[in-house]
Design a protein around this motif. Sequence first.
Motif, PDB file in Angstrom:
ATOM      1  N   GLN A 115      32.092 -18.358 -38.112  1.00 51.79           N
ATOM      2  CA  GLN A 115      32.103 -16.933 -37.797  1.00 51.79           C
ATOM      3  C   GLN A 115      31.019 -16.618 -36.775  1.00 51.79           C
ATOM      4  O   GLN A 115      29.885 -17.113 -36.869  1.00 51.79           O
ATOM      5  N   PHE A 116      31.403 -15.780 -35.818  1.00 51.15           N
ATOM      6  CA  PHE A 116      30.476 -15.329 -34.786  1.00 51.15           C
ATOM      7  C   PHE A 116      30.668 -13.830 -34.585  1.00 51.15           C
ATOM      8  O   PHE A 116      31.745 -13.285 -34.822  1.00 51.15           O
ATOM      9  N   GLU A 117      29.621 -13.201 -34.138  1.00 52.15           N
ATOM     10  CA  GLU A 117      29.699 -11.796 -33.755  1.00 52.15           C
ATOM     11  C   GLU A 117      29.480 -11.734 -32.251  1.00 52.15           C
ATOM     12  O   GLU A 117      28.504 -12.293 -31.737  1.00 52.15           O
ATOM     13  N   ILE A 118      30.394 -11.085 -31.532  1.00 54.04           N
ATOM     14  CA  ILE A 118      30.320 -11.053 -30.071  1.00 54.04           C
ATOM     15  C   ILE A 118      30.156  -9.612 -29.583  1.00 54.04           C
ATOM     16  O   ILE A 118      30.893  -8.713 -30.001  1.00 54.04           O
ATOM     17  N   ARG A 119      29.189  -9.428 -28.724  1.00 51.13           N
ATOM     18  CA  ARG A 119      28.976  -8.134 -28.085  1.00 51.13           C
ATOM     19  C   ARG A 119      28.959  -8.317 -26.571  1.00 51.13           C
ATOM     20  O   ARG A 119      28.554  -9.363 -26.063  1.00 51.13           O
ATOM     21  N   LEU A 120      29.397  -7.296 -25.877  1.00 53.80           N
ATOM     22  CA  LEU A 120      29.380  -7.298 -24.415  1.00 53.80           C
ATOM     23  C   LEU A 120      28.231  -6.412 -23.939  1.00 53.80           C
ATOM     24  O   LEU A 120      27.982  -5.345 -24.495  1.00 53.80           O
ATOM     25  N   SER A 121      27.539  -6.878 -22.924  1.00 49.44           N
ATOM     26  CA  SER A 121      26.430  -6.088 -22.387  1.00 49.44           C
ATOM     27  C   SER A 121      26.450  -6.125 -20.862  1.00 49.44           C
ATOM     28  O   SER A 121      26.901  -7.102 -20.260  1.00 49.44           O
ATOM     29  N   ALA A 122      25.974  -5.056 -20.256  1.00 45.53           N
ATOM     30  CA  ALA A 122      25.843  -4.962 -18.789  1.00 45.53           C
ATOM     31  C   ALA A 122      24.478  -4.365 -18.517  1.00 45.53           C
ATOM     32  O   ALA A 122      24.272  -3.153 -18.673  1.00 45.53           O
ATOM     33  N   LYS A 123      23.537  -5.204 -18.117  1.00 47.16           N
ATOM     34  CA  LYS A 123      22.160  -4.749 -17.928  1.00 47.16           C
ATOM     35  C   LYS A 123      21.699  -5.067 -16.509  1.00 47.16           C
ATOM     36  O   LYS A 123      22.031  -6.112 -15.949  1.00 47.16           O
ATOM     37  N   PRO A 124      20.871  -4.181 -15.924  1.00 48.52           N
ATOM     38  CA  PRO A 124      20.334  -4.459 -14.589  1.00 48.52           C
ATOM     39  C   PRO A 124      19.203  -5.470 -14.671  1.00 48.52           C
ATOM     40  O   PRO A 124      18.571  -5.641 -15.713  1.00 48.52           O
ATOM     41  N   LEU A 125      18.954  -6.139 -13.568  1.00 51.31           N
ATOM     42  CA  LEU A 125      17.825  -7.050 -13.509  1.00 51.31           C
ATOM     43  C   LEU A 125      16.537  -6.261 -13.684  1.00 51.31           C
ATOM     44  O   LEU A 125      16.404  -5.124 -13.174  1.00 51.31           O
ATOM     45  N   ILE A 137      23.943  -7.446 -14.511  1.00 52.79           N
ATOM     46  CA  ILE A 137      24.303  -8.742 -15.095  1.00 52.79           C
ATOM     47  C   ILE A 137      25.161  -8.494 -16.326  1.00 52.79           C
ATOM     48  O   ILE A 137      24.720  -7.837 -17.281  1.00 52.79           O
ATOM     49  N   ASN A 138      26.373  -9.011 -16.300  1.00 52.29           N
ATOM     50  CA  ASN A 138      27.281  -8.874 -17.437  1.00 52.29           C
ATOM     51  C   ASN A 138      27.149 -10.113 -18.317  1.00 52.29           C
ATOM     52  O   ASN A 138      27.195 -11.242 -17.831  1.00 52.29           O
ATOM     53  N   ARG A 139      26.988  -9.880 -19.597  1.00 52.57           N
ATOM     54  CA  ARG A 139      26.757 -10.985 -20.527  1.00 52.57           C
ATOM     55  C   ARG A 139      27.617 -10.848 -21.782  1.00 52.57           C
ATOM     56  O   ARG A 139      28.026  -9.745 -22.160  1.00 52.57           O
ATOM     57  N   LEU A 140      27.803 -12.015 -22.395  1.00 54.03           N
ATOM     58  CA  LEU A 140      28.302 -12.067 -23.773  1.00 54.03           C
ATOM     59  C   LEU A 140      27.112 -12.383 -24.656  1.00 54.03           C
ATOM     60  O   LEU A 140      26.357 -13.319 -24.388  1.00 54.03           O
ATOM     61  N   GLU A 141      26.927 -11.623 -25.702  1.00 53.79           N
ATOM     62  CA  GLU A 141      25.886 -11.904 -26.690  1.00 53.79           C
ATOM     63  C   GLU A 141      26.585 -12.393 -27.955  1.00 53.79           C
ATOM     64  O   GLU A 141      27.275 -11.622 -28.636  1.00 53.79           O
ATOM     65  N   VAL A 164      32.941 -17.831 -16.023  1.00 50.87           N
ATOM     66  CA  VAL A 164      31.778 -17.847 -16.916  1.00 50.87           C
ATOM     67  C   VAL A 164      30.657 -18.606 -16.235  1.00 50.87           C
ATOM     68  O   VAL A 164      30.868 -19.686 -15.660  1.00 50.87           O
ATOM     69  N   GLY A 165      29.443 -18.041 -16.277  1.00 47.55           N
ATOM     70  CA  GLY A 165      28.287 -18.688 -15.677  1.00 47.55           C
ATOM     71  C   GLY A 165      27.472 -19.431 -16.709  1.00 47.55           C
ATOM     72  O   GLY A 165      27.997 -19.926 -17.706  1.00 47.55           O
ATOM     73  N   GLY A 166      26.174 -19.511 -16.477  1.00 52.65           N
ATOM     74  CA  GLY A 166      25.291 -20.236 -17.385  1.00 52.65           C
ATOM     75  C   GLY A 166      24.997 -19.456 -18.657  1.00 52.65           C
ATOM     76  O   GLY A 166      25.405 -18.311 -18.826  1.00 52.65           O
ATOM     77  N   GLY A 167      24.260 -20.105 -19.533  1.00 47.77           N
ATOM     78  CA  GLY A 167      23.903 -19.455 -20.780  1.00 47.77           C
ATOM     79  C   GLY A 167      22.694 -20.109 -21.401  1.00 47.77           C
ATOM     80  O   GLY A 167      22.149 -21.088 -20.899  1.00 47.77           O
ATOM     81  N   GLU A 168      22.259 -19.567 -22.535  1.00 47.90           N
ATOM     82  CA  GLU A 168      21.118 -20.119 -23.251  1.00 47.90           C
ATOM     83  C   GLU A 168      21.296 -19.889 -24.748  1.00 47.90           C
ATOM     84  O   GLU A 168      22.021 -18.987 -25.184  1.00 47.90           O
ATOM     85  N   ASN A 169      20.645 -20.740 -25.513  1.00 52.34           N
ATOM     86  CA  ASN A 169      20.639 -20.661 -26.989  1.00 52.34           C
ATOM     87  C   ASN A 169      22.017 -20.912 -27.617  1.00 52.34           C
ATOM     88  O   ASN A 169      22.262 -20.493 -28.752  1.00 52.34           O
ATOM     89  N   TYR A 170      22.908 -21.575 -26.919  1.00 51.79           N
ATOM     90  CA  TYR A 170      24.240 -21.801 -27.476  1.00 51.79           C
ATOM     91  C   TYR A 170      24.368 -23.170 -28.156  1.00 51.79           C
ATOM     92  O   TYR A 170      25.421 -23.498 -28.686  1.00 51.79           O
ATOM     93  N   GLU A 180      23.302 -16.131 -25.176  1.00 49.06           N
ATOM     94  CA  GLU A 180      23.652 -15.227 -24.087  1.00 49.06           C
ATOM     95  C   GLU A 180      24.386 -16.013 -23.010  1.00 49.06           C
ATOM     96  O   GLU A 180      23.857 -16.985 -22.462  1.00 49.06           O
ATOM     97  N   ILE A 181      25.602 -15.590 -22.721  1.00 51.03           N
ATOM     98  CA  ILE A 181      26.448 -16.254 -21.733  1.00 51.03           C
ATOM     99  C   ILE A 181      26.757 -15.268 -20.616  1.00 51.03           C
ATOM    100  O   ILE A 181      27.253 -14.156 -20.863  1.00 51.03           O
TER     101      ILE A 181
END
Length: 209
Positions: A115-125, A137-141, A164-170, A180-181
């Motif tokens: 199970q995963f919880e997915i949120r979409l985010s759009a944040k400026p640099l 920057i549009n991301r999947l959390e 899809v670009g890079g990510g971290e903590n996956y 974050e993807i």
Amino acid sequence: MKTQLLILACSSFILFGCNKNTTSQQTKDSTETQAASATATIDPDRQQLMDELAEYKDNPDIPPVQEKLARAYYEMLKTGGGDLEEIRGFISELQDTEQATVEQAAQETPSANEQFEIRLSAKPLPDATAHYAATIINRLEITSLNDASTSITSVKVNRGNCPVGGGENYKNMQYGTVAEIIIRCDARQVREVTLTTASGEYTYNFNGQ
């Protein structure tokens, strides 16, 4: 005269012996035919029980005592013996034990579903200034809700139509870990996200809000 009597006596003896042998052979043939007929004709109820016992009488997965008893009951039915109700009860016990074993194995086998919880985010640099338009920057959390460690091996957005670009903590995500993807499309356009791990593939749908 004596010669004629002797010939007659010998003829009678030979004839009697032949008749005796013929009668004996006929009796033997009749007995064997009846036995073969009795063996070939099995009551339908007995045949059904024999068919059910066939999978148990040589089954190494059941206890040896039950396997031996199944074989004995099978031979009884084959020769016309055995108490049918007793044998039915024995088969019922075998089936109940088999079902309980299957259910227990199902309970002991951990579910492969994650199970995963997915949120979409759009944040400026964070270094955006008033002189330049902010870069969004549009991301999947992706938050792991799994007790066991898990790693995301693939992310597909909108069935591959959103790069899809890079990510971290996956990798090696623990419960509560947030990966974050980066995605290269507007987060508001995302309708479907598919995650792949070593345990399977999981698809999540969004309404675009």
